[in-house]
Motif scaffolding. Structure first.
Motif, PDB file in Angstrom:
ATOM      1  N   ARG A   1       0.847  -1.209   0.000  1.00  0.00           N
ATOM      2  CA  ARG A   1       0.000   0.000   0.000  1.00  0.00           C
ATOM      3  C   ARG A   1       0.876   1.251   0.000  1.00  0.00           C
ATOM      4  NH1 ARG A   1      -3.119  -3.015   3.645  1.00  0.00           N
ATOM      5  NH2 ARG A   1      -2.085  -1.995   5.396  1.00  0.00           N
ATOM      6  N   ASP A   2       1.926   1.245   0.840  1.00  0.00           N
ATOM      7  CA  ASP A   2       2.838   2.390   0.890  1.00  0.00           C
ATOM      8  C   ASP A   2       3.512   2.616  -0.453  1.00  0.00           C
ATOM      9  OD1 ASP A   2       2.191   2.683   3.540  1.00  0.00           O
ATOM     10  OD2 ASP A   2       4.089   1.852   4.302  1.00  0.00           O
TER      11      ASP A   2
ATOM     12  N   THR B   1       2.382   1.792  -3.377  1.00  0.00           N
ATOM     13  CA  THR B   1       1.381   2.309  -4.315  1.00  0.00           C
ATOM     14  C   THR B   1       1.214   3.816  -4.132  1.00  0.00           C
ATOM     15  OG1 THR B   1       0.225   0.199  -4.365  1.00  0.00           O
ATOM     16  CG2 THR B   1      -1.033   2.140  -5.039  1.00  0.00           C
ATOM     17  N   ILE B   2       1.148   4.260  -2.877  1.00  0.00           N
ATOM     18  CA  ILE B   2       1.023   5.688  -2.594  1.00  0.00           C
ATOM     19  C   ILE B   2       2.259   6.435  -3.086  1.00  0.00           C
ATOM     20  CG2 ILE B   2       0.943   7.417  -0.749  1.00  0.00           C
ATOM     21  CD1 ILE B   2      -0.756   5.307   0.841  1.00  0.00           C
ATOM     22  N   LEU B   3       3.443   5.904  -2.790  1.00  0.00           N
ATOM     23  CA  LEU B   3       4.683   6.553  -3.245  1.00  0.00           C
ATOM     24  C   LEU B   3       4.745   6.627  -4.757  1.00  0.00           C
ATOM     25  CD1 LEU B   3       7.278   4.961  -0.811  1.00  0.00           C
ATOM     26  CD2 LEU B   3       6.541   7.349  -0.864  1.00  0.00           C
ATOM     27  N   HIS B   4       4.314   5.568  -5.413  1.00  0.00           N
ATOM     28  CA  HIS B   4       4.332   5.558  -6.879  1.00  0.00           C
ATOM     29  C   HIS B   4       3.346   6.601  -7.425  1.00  0.00           C
ATOM     30  CE1 HIS B   4       4.090   4.494 -10.974  1.00  0.00           C
ATOM     31  NE2 HIS B   4       4.424   3.240 -10.870  1.00  0.00           N
ATOM     32  N   ARG B   5       2.160   6.675  -6.822  1.00  0.00           N
ATOM     33  CA  ARG B   5       1.131   7.609  -7.279  1.00  0.00           C
ATOM     34  C   ARG B   5       1.502   9.064  -6.958  1.00  0.00           C
ATOM     35  NH1 ARG B   5      -3.227   5.841  -4.472  1.00  0.00           N
ATOM     36  NH2 ARG B   5      -2.788   7.329  -2.820  1.00  0.00           N
ATOM     37  N   GLU B   6       1.954   9.316  -5.743  1.00  0.00           N
ATOM     38  CA  GLU B   6       2.239  10.676  -5.288  1.00  0.00           C
ATOM     39  C   GLU B   6       3.613  11.168  -5.722  1.00  0.00           C
ATOM     40  OE1 GLU B   6      -0.077  12.509  -3.746  1.00  0.00           O
ATOM     41  OE2 GLU B   6      -1.460  10.803  -3.821  1.00  0.00           O
TER      42      GLU B   6
ATOM     43  N   THR C   1       9.862   2.184  -5.136  1.00  0.00           N
ATOM     44  CA  THR C   1       8.849   1.913  -6.155  1.00  0.00           C
ATOM     45  C   THR C   1       9.374   0.943  -7.201  1.00  0.00           C
ATOM     46  OG1 THR C   1       9.463   3.911  -7.360  1.00  0.00           O
ATOM     47  CG2 THR C   1       7.608   4.074  -5.835  1.00  0.00           C
TER      48      THR C   1
ATOM     49  N   ARG D   1       8.768  -2.787  -6.324  1.00  0.00           N
ATOM     50  CA  ARG D   1       7.390  -3.277  -6.326  1.00  0.00           C
ATOM     51  C   ARG D   1       7.237  -4.534  -7.174  1.00  0.00           C
ATOM     52  NH1 ARG D   1       1.892   0.057  -7.569  1.00  0.00           N
ATOM     53  NH2 ARG D   1       0.529  -1.586  -6.938  1.00  0.00           N
TER      54      ARG D   1
END
Length: 78
Positions: free
Chosen positions: A48-49, A51-56, A70, A73
Motif C-alpha cells: 500500500r505504501d 502504491t502511494i509513493l508511486h502515485r504521489e 517503487t 514493487r
C-alpha cells in the motif's frame, strides 16, 4: 488480548505446522500461524505504501529512496 478461533486447514499445512513445532522452529502451531499472518500484514502495508509513493511521487529529500522503493514493487513475493 487474544481471541481463539477455529480454522480449517489442509492436512499438508497442519503437517508442516507440526513438523516445525517438533523441530523447535516455533513453540506452537498458533505462534507459527500468527507469525505468518503478521508477515502478510506487513507485506500488504508495504505494498500500500509503495502504491502511494508511486502515485504521489517523491516530495522531499528522500527522492532516491522513494525511487528505489517503487522499483522494488515488481520483486517476487514470498
Amino acid at each position: 488480548m487474544s481471541t481463539q478461533i477455529a480454522v480449517r486447514l489442509p492436512d499438508d499445512v497442519v503437517t508442516f505446522l507440526d513438523e516445525a513445532v517438533s523441530a523447535g522452529v516455533a513453540p506452537s502451531r498458533a505462534s507459527l500461524v500468527t507469525e505468518a499472518l503478521e508477515r502478510e500484514m506487513r507485506r500488504r502495508a508495504a505494498l500500500r505504501d509503495l502504491t502511494i509513493l508511486h502515485r504521489e511521487g517523491p516530495a522531499d529529500d528522500l527522492d532516491e529512496l522513494v525511487a528505489w522503493s517503487t522499483d522494488q514493487r515488481s520483486a517476487p513475493e514470498d
